[in-house]
Scaffold this active site. Sequence first.
Site, PDB file in Angstrom:
ATOM      1  CG  ASP A 287      41.794   5.927  53.008  1.00  0.00           C
ATOM      2  OD1 ASP A 287      40.771   6.319  53.745  1.00  0.00           O
ATOM      3  OD2 ASP A 287      42.580   4.896  53.583  1.00  0.00           O
ATOM      4  CG  ASP A 289      44.584   4.228  57.095  1.00  0.00           C
ATOM      5  OD1 ASP A 289      43.648   4.505  56.108  1.00  0.00           O
ATOM      6  OD2 ASP A 289      44.073   4.359  58.497  1.00  0.00           O
ATOM      7  CG  HIS A 382      20.123  -3.682  35.794  1.00  0.00           C
ATOM      8  ND1 HIS A 382      18.851  -4.533  35.709  1.00  0.00           N
ATOM      9  CD2 HIS A 382      20.014  -2.672  35.181  1.00  0.00           C
ATOM     10  CE1 HIS A 382      18.399  -3.594  34.632  1.00  0.00           C
ATOM     11  NE2 HIS A 382      18.918  -2.426  34.522  1.00  0.00           N
ATOM     12  CD  GLU A 383      22.096   0.294  35.225  1.00  0.00           C
ATOM     13  OE1 GLU A 383      22.230   0.617  34.110  1.00  0.00           O
ATOM     14  OE2 GLU A 383      21.128   0.512  35.866  1.00  0.00           O
ATOM     15  CG  HIS A 386      21.823  -2.393  30.563  1.00  0.00           C
ATOM     16  ND1 HIS A 386      20.804  -2.939  29.730  1.00  0.00           N
ATOM     17  CD2 HIS A 386      21.200  -1.660  31.565  1.00  0.00           C
ATOM     18  CE1 HIS A 386      19.632  -2.728  30.533  1.00  0.00           C
ATOM     19  NE2 HIS A 386      19.839  -1.969  31.745  1.00  0.00           N
ATOM     20  CE1 TYR A 397      16.865  -0.575  27.905  1.00  0.00           C
ATOM     21  CE2 TYR A 397      16.037   1.674  27.729  1.00  0.00           C
ATOM     22  CZ  TYR A 397      16.227   0.525  28.468  1.00  0.00           C
ATOM     23  OH  TYR A 397      15.909   0.606  29.851  1.00  0.00           O
ATOM     24  CD  GLU A 406      16.078  -2.106  31.794  1.00  0.00           C
ATOM     25  OE1 GLU A 406      16.156  -2.325  32.930  1.00  0.00           O
ATOM     26  OE2 GLU A 406      16.980  -1.220  31.155  1.00  0.00           O
ATOM     27  CD  GLU A 436      17.481  -6.646  47.125  1.00  0.00           C
ATOM     28  OE1 GLU A 436      18.595  -7.384  47.235  1.00  0.00           O
ATOM     29  OE2 GLU A 436      17.258  -6.173  46.097  1.00  0.00           O
ATOM     30  CG  ASP A 477       9.818   2.056  30.494  1.00  0.00           C
ATOM     31  OD1 ASP A 477      10.912   2.682  30.353  1.00  0.00           O
ATOM     32  OD2 ASP A 477       9.366   1.170  31.113  1.00  0.00           O
ATOM     33  CG  HIS A 482      12.614   0.213  32.797  1.00  0.00           C
ATOM     34  ND1 HIS A 482      12.799   1.193  31.925  1.00  0.00           N
ATOM     35  CD2 HIS A 482      13.836  -0.078  33.618  1.00  0.00           C
ATOM     36  CE1 HIS A 482      14.214   1.489  31.996  1.00  0.00           C
ATOM     37  NE2 HIS A 482      14.734   0.792  32.946  1.00  0.00           N
TER      38      HIS A 482
END
Length: 826
Positions: A287, A289, A382-383, A386, A397, A406, A436, A477, A482
């Site tokens: 960018d 400025d 969250h990520e 991990h 996992y 998780e 959300e 899963d 999850h």
Amino acid sequence: MVNKYSAATLLLLGGLTSTALAQDYSRVQSKSLSENGTPFLVQFKTEGNAYQLSNAKAVLSEQLELSSDDQMLQTKTEADELGFVHEKYQQYYKGIKVEHGTYSVHARQGRVESISGQFEKVRGLNTAPSLDASAALNRALAFVGAKTYMWQDAREEAGLKQLENNPNATYKPQGELVVMRNARTANPLKAGKPTLAWKFNVYAQMPVSRAFIYVDAHSGDIVGQDAIIKHVAATATFATAYSGTRSLANGTATGGYNLRETTRGLGIETYNCKKGSSYTAATDFIDADNNWTATEYNNANFDNVAGDAHFGAQATYDYWKVVHNRNSYDNAGAKIKSYVHFDDTPGDGVGYENAYWNGSVMTYGDGATTFKPLAALDVCGHEIGHAVCEKTANLTYANESGAMNEGFSDIWGACVEARAVAQFGLTGKSTFLIGEEVKKAGGALRSMSSPNQYGQPDTYKGTYWKPTTTTPNNTNDQGGVHTNSGVLNYWFYLLSQGGSGTNDIGSAYSVTGVGIDAAAKIAYRTESIYLTASSTYAAARTAAISAATDLYGAGSAQVTATTNAWYAVGVGAASGGTTPPPVVAYCTSKGTSVAYEWIDYVKLGTIARTSGADGGYYNGTATSTSVAAGSSQTISFSSGFASTAYTENWKVFIDYNQDGDFSDAGETVVSGSSASTATLTSTFTVPTTARNGATRMRIVMSDAAATTSCGSYSYGETEDYTINITGGAALAEQGIASITPGTTLNATALEKAVTLYPNPASDVLNIALASKAPAVSATVTDLRGARVANVRFENGQLNVAGLANGVYLLTVSDGQKTFHERFVKQ
């Protein structure tokens, strides 16, 4: 690369002497066992003749009963703000690393207060591989089945060499020889057994995946999979997509300013994958400025989410530094690199519906049908959570450990978001909803305050619980990671906010919340100090109580809340009179083979478990029910058979005086035999002289009548549960008064209640209830406990034509009562 040390080398590096010492129970305050029967947490008395940290190696040798083939290599020593010193050890067997075999010694003021971790008892294992690393890698790649791999892309290989400043760096997997618990077989003779295996880090480019793959070094079978990719100098002003206009630390570049900064650890950097799948080809956002306005970046490409990723990484770094004094995810200032506009299949016109940590960097897709771009603040937290897990407990996992992996990431996503909301006055965010802001149709991915709302369980093995599996993969899963994370999520919500109600197993609970900050400190210490790669929910309860005790003291409100929150989600007893008894180390009991028969149903009070074979032993002590002294109790149980129904000998033991054995008068409460495939029942009376509190119930099913409560036997299975006794007397140490146990197995009650014919059946199974009432519902599960979908029930008949041949469990209800019966499809 073969990672193998000689025993002599390990001894020089801090290993133990080859002679295990005799157990010294006088110094033990309490002991909790892992599901494999080895100690998970041993707490010691710190007064008098206490263990000294200088004798840590001898303590491990004694308590873990090490043989001459076992070695423990000290890997590091850490000190924390509470004054604890934590010595970390890695287990080796005959010089070969035992995967996930890590143990810690916790000491304060030079005295050992506890030891904890995962220890694998390995005996008689052949450590000379039959398969070389090259052949094993071919098996691993055939299992992954990707179209292309990262090491096949010259540009990515060159980028890795540059990134690591190492001309020899490569994504191509290098084999490491380890001892690995077999976690991917339905063969009961091999399931859960220590196995010599080749370990590979396999990074697939298309379709995207990255995981440790474990190949049996003798048979070439895949025995384990641990996913690494988990699914989900200037100051800029940036109009982000989800968090308003924020001030972001960034840097300068040719032509303007970029999203790089060096004020936090080794830096935070955010890049543009330009809807491609290459990290090497990614470019800076520039960018002119340093005022990154909505007019410029709220465009069809969603370039404004670059600000969200950069802000999310900074907010996450700040949370860990300020709240937990952790310097980035590795506690060593590691650089946090984020890549937005990632697409795993460039050019197909469909955006990537995911975000993940790949073991090195953060990756965010732009979404498609279900999601908007996935760089919202709680997703970032969250990520990166991990990554924290990878550097601490490193929870595998899959199954329960994967669900907690998780769950902890959801906890950290909520905590990062809550702190940022309070700090910056952010709007449009809900602390205990996850994702959300990225759902196109509204709602959220998960709710920590009401897991059932989005199909998650709020109770251990309650409604919506997904069965764990010996073959975790993306289709199931990874064993419900999850879904079953809802249990940990709800535990944290109750611990922080409080709540009351009755859970799915009928336990009424009330938890007084301690606030999100205290709850987060307890959760972090649980994850970073006590949990290990293969920890279960039962182990997490023990770990969390120890963490709360370290932080706030024994008997504190925080310890009480931690304990009661676990009780609320169906794991362990409530605080108070039903806490587990101290220092009870029970003998082991296990069937050598479950090839022909196993326990497939147990019910007593709120304990109700349908299952397949559990490898000869199942530790169900995290599941409990309450019984009153002097009360009459009816226990139900049944056998599962691979084909022919054999005569089985049943014995049920309850340690009424809580002395750690089942040999006292009256503690054999059921003894008998039956060849029936029906659910059996037996009635017994709890003695008025039983000791109050939690104790163990052991159920043994064996083909040999002489089988006792201890030791191994040829065919059959043992299951352990917890019984909470109320209203009893405090017994003397010498035992209890004799009672009359239920010595006859009653197979008539449920056999007469429901009749199935013809059985075996090929097309249609008729269901008749003794009450003459119509059967209003019927469900079928296989011997693994998984529900079967391809059956139709109507007018009292079950259409089984579509089932594969085998044995199934039918659960049928008349609208008021539920009955269980097995049938055979042929």
